[in-house]
Design an enzyme around this catalytic site. Structure first.
Site, PDB file in Angstrom:
ATOM      1  N   LYS A   1      -6.336   5.519   0.093  1.00 51.88           N
ATOM      2  CA  LYS A   1      -7.325   5.432  -1.106  1.00 51.88           C
ATOM      3  C   LYS A   1      -8.411   6.189  -0.883  1.00 51.88           C
ATOM      4  O   LYS A   1      -9.038   7.051  -1.484  1.00 51.88           O
ATOM      5  CB  LYS A   1      -7.486   4.147  -1.577  1.00 51.88           C
ATOM      6  CG  LYS A   1      -6.003   3.464  -2.338  1.00 51.88           C
ATOM      7  CD  LYS A   1      -6.282   2.220  -2.903  1.00 51.88           C
ATOM      8  CE  LYS A   1      -4.777   1.664  -3.406  1.00 51.88           C
ATOM      9  NZ  LYS A   1      -5.027   0.325  -3.754  1.00 51.88           N
TER      10      LYS A   1
ATOM     11  N   GLN B   1      -8.137  -5.140  -2.805  1.00 56.19           N
ATOM     12  CA  GLN B   1      -6.917  -5.037  -2.649  1.00 56.19           C
ATOM     13  C   GLN B   1      -5.980  -6.438  -2.538  1.00 56.19           C
ATOM     14  O   GLN B   1      -6.434  -7.293  -1.954  1.00 56.19           O
ATOM     15  CB  GLN B   1      -6.658  -4.358  -1.127  1.00 56.19           C
ATOM     16  CG  GLN B   1      -5.382  -3.593  -0.606  1.00 56.19           C
ATOM     17  CD  GLN B   1      -4.670  -2.832  -1.683  1.00 56.19           C
ATOM     18  OE1 GLN B   1      -5.324  -1.831  -1.950  1.00 56.19           O
ATOM     19  NE2 GLN B   1      -3.354  -2.633  -1.572  1.00 56.19           N
TER      20      GLN B   1
ATOM     21  N   ASP C   1      -8.289  -0.908 -11.556  1.00 62.24           N
ATOM     22  CA  ASP C   1      -7.078  -1.636 -11.374  1.00 62.24           C
ATOM     23  C   ASP C   1      -6.533  -2.168 -12.774  1.00 62.24           C
ATOM     24  O   ASP C   1      -5.337  -2.321 -12.808  1.00 62.24           O
ATOM     25  CB  ASP C   1      -7.062  -2.636 -10.498  1.00 62.24           C
ATOM     26  CG  ASP C   1      -6.583  -2.293  -9.191  1.00 62.24           C
ATOM     27  OD1 ASP C   1      -5.878  -1.509  -8.878  1.00 62.24           O
ATOM     28  OD2 ASP C   1      -6.853  -2.929  -8.135  1.00 62.24           O
TER      29      ASP C   1
HETATM   30  N1  GUN Z   1      -1.518  -4.072  -3.820  1.00 59.23           N
HETATM   31  C1  GUN Z   1      -0.451  -3.329  -4.082  1.00 59.23           C
HETATM   32  N2  GUN Z   1      -0.698  -2.619  -5.109  1.00 59.23           N
HETATM   33  C2  GUN Z   1      -2.040  -2.561  -5.612  1.00 59.23           C
HETATM   34  C3  GUN Z   1      -2.816  -1.885  -6.376  1.00 59.23           C
HETATM   35  O1  GUN Z   1      -2.124  -1.051  -7.349  1.00 59.23           O
HETATM   36  N3  GUN Z   1      -4.200  -2.399  -6.535  1.00 59.23           N
HETATM   37  C4  GUN Z   1      -4.454  -3.584  -5.819  1.00 59.23           C
HETATM   38  N4  GUN Z   1      -5.643  -3.936  -6.133  1.00 59.23           N
HETATM   39  N5  GUN Z   1      -3.670  -3.986  -5.015  1.00 59.23           N
HETATM   40  C5  GUN Z   1      -2.553  -3.648  -4.741  1.00 59.23           C
END
Ligand code: GUN
Length: 289
Positions: free
Chosen positions: A53, A97, A120
């Site tokens: 990311k 995350q 998110d």
């Molecule tokens: N863990 C797996 N996919 C995601 C996501 O799209 N966002 C977040 N915050 N954690 C994740």
């Protein structure tokens, strides 16, 4: 029939190109889009996702602030960090995350994020807006899957869709997005009894189980010409795999996504898009990208 590969890398690039232009536009207005990430502990898969990311943000000119926190951090300490980021006007998007270590409550944590910085789409505010067809910031993976359908001009109106996932990150937001497009959706999970029958009747199957010891979507389970979106990614027999084997399923499907290189890159691209939407919301322009 040999179907068409839905190439997540190619489609993600089209999103990134759009976002890059928007970043340049925002910068001319004195706004420097910035994403803050929080990673608690040292789960290797999560660390890789967060690194990816950051790299993607760097590529298109989004600033990142990286918070790597000790695995034993308390809920109170984490809440304080989120509160500081909420109050920091140089930060436009906040991503915690997931999954979190056991002592931390996912709902309590994500609910703390300001809805305007919730890239998110996980806060109660933003999930509520989604259910009311008023969403501004939508969970990245579901939103990325919708981009894939758009790119290939796949019409969802009246389609029978089997969705094998009911999580807050994937299944539930996706359900609402598909419903907005007039699809008929059956949401399946570990207690679903007649999964094979349901899959065989489906026009589209979106699968996100991620445990090959428990579940594989085989060609026998789909009808000729079905569309398969494989959201899962897990390590199985030394390889990164989805819930299906792309080379096999594509012999029968009209469209399918590979793993890796399918949905994964879309999740990252939409995170960038959501970050600039959040940056724009922080101004009077308040535009969705
Ligand atoms: N863990 C797996 N996919 C995601 C996501 O799209 N966002 C977040 N915050 N954690 C994740």
């Amino acid at each position: 029939m040999v179907g068409t590969k839905i190439d997540g890398k190619v489609i993600a690039q089209t999103v990134k190109d759009r976002v890059k232009k928007a970043v340049e536009e925002l910068k001319t207005q004195g706004i420097n889009p910035c994403l803050a990430t929080i990673l608690v502990g040292d789960n290797p898969a999560s660390a890789t996702y967060v690194r990816n990311k950051h790299t993607a943000c760097d590529e298109i000119g989004i600033i990142t602030k990286d918070h790597k926190l000790d695995v034993n951090i308390s809920q109170k300490q984490l809440d304080e960090i989120i509160e500081n980021l909420n109050n920091d006007s140089s930060v436009h998007g906040i991503l915690v995350q997931l999954p979190l270590p056991e002592q931390l409550d996912e709902f309590a944590t994500t609910s703390r994020i300001s809805p305007l910085k919730d890239v998110d789409g996980l806060t109660p505010h933003n999930t509520g807006l989604l259910a009311m067809k008023k969403a501004v910031l939508v969970a990245c993976t579901p939103s990325g899957i919708m981009e894939m359908f758009d790119y290939h001009e796949i019409d969802l109106d009246g389609k029978n869709i089997v969705l094998i996932n009911r999580s807050n990150l994937v299944g539930k937001p996706l359900y609402h997005l598909l419903l907005e497009k007039n699809a008929t959706i059956v949401t399946c999970h570990s207690r679903t009894k007649n999964l094979t029958d349901l899959c065989q009747a489906a026009d589209i199957i979106i699968t996100a189980v991620g445990n090959r010891n428990k579940f594989t979507l085989t060609p026998k389970m789909i009808k000729e010409g079905a569309i398969v979106i494989d959201v899962a990614i897990s390590r199985f027999q030394e390889k990164l795999v989805g819930d299906s084997d792309f080379d096999e399923i594509i012999q029968k499907a009209s469209f399918a996504t590979p793993v890796p290189g399918g949905v994964g890159p879309m999740t990252v691209a939409i995170l960038l898009k959501n970050t600039i939407t959040a940056a724009s919301l922080s101004t009077q322009i308040g535009r969705q990208f």
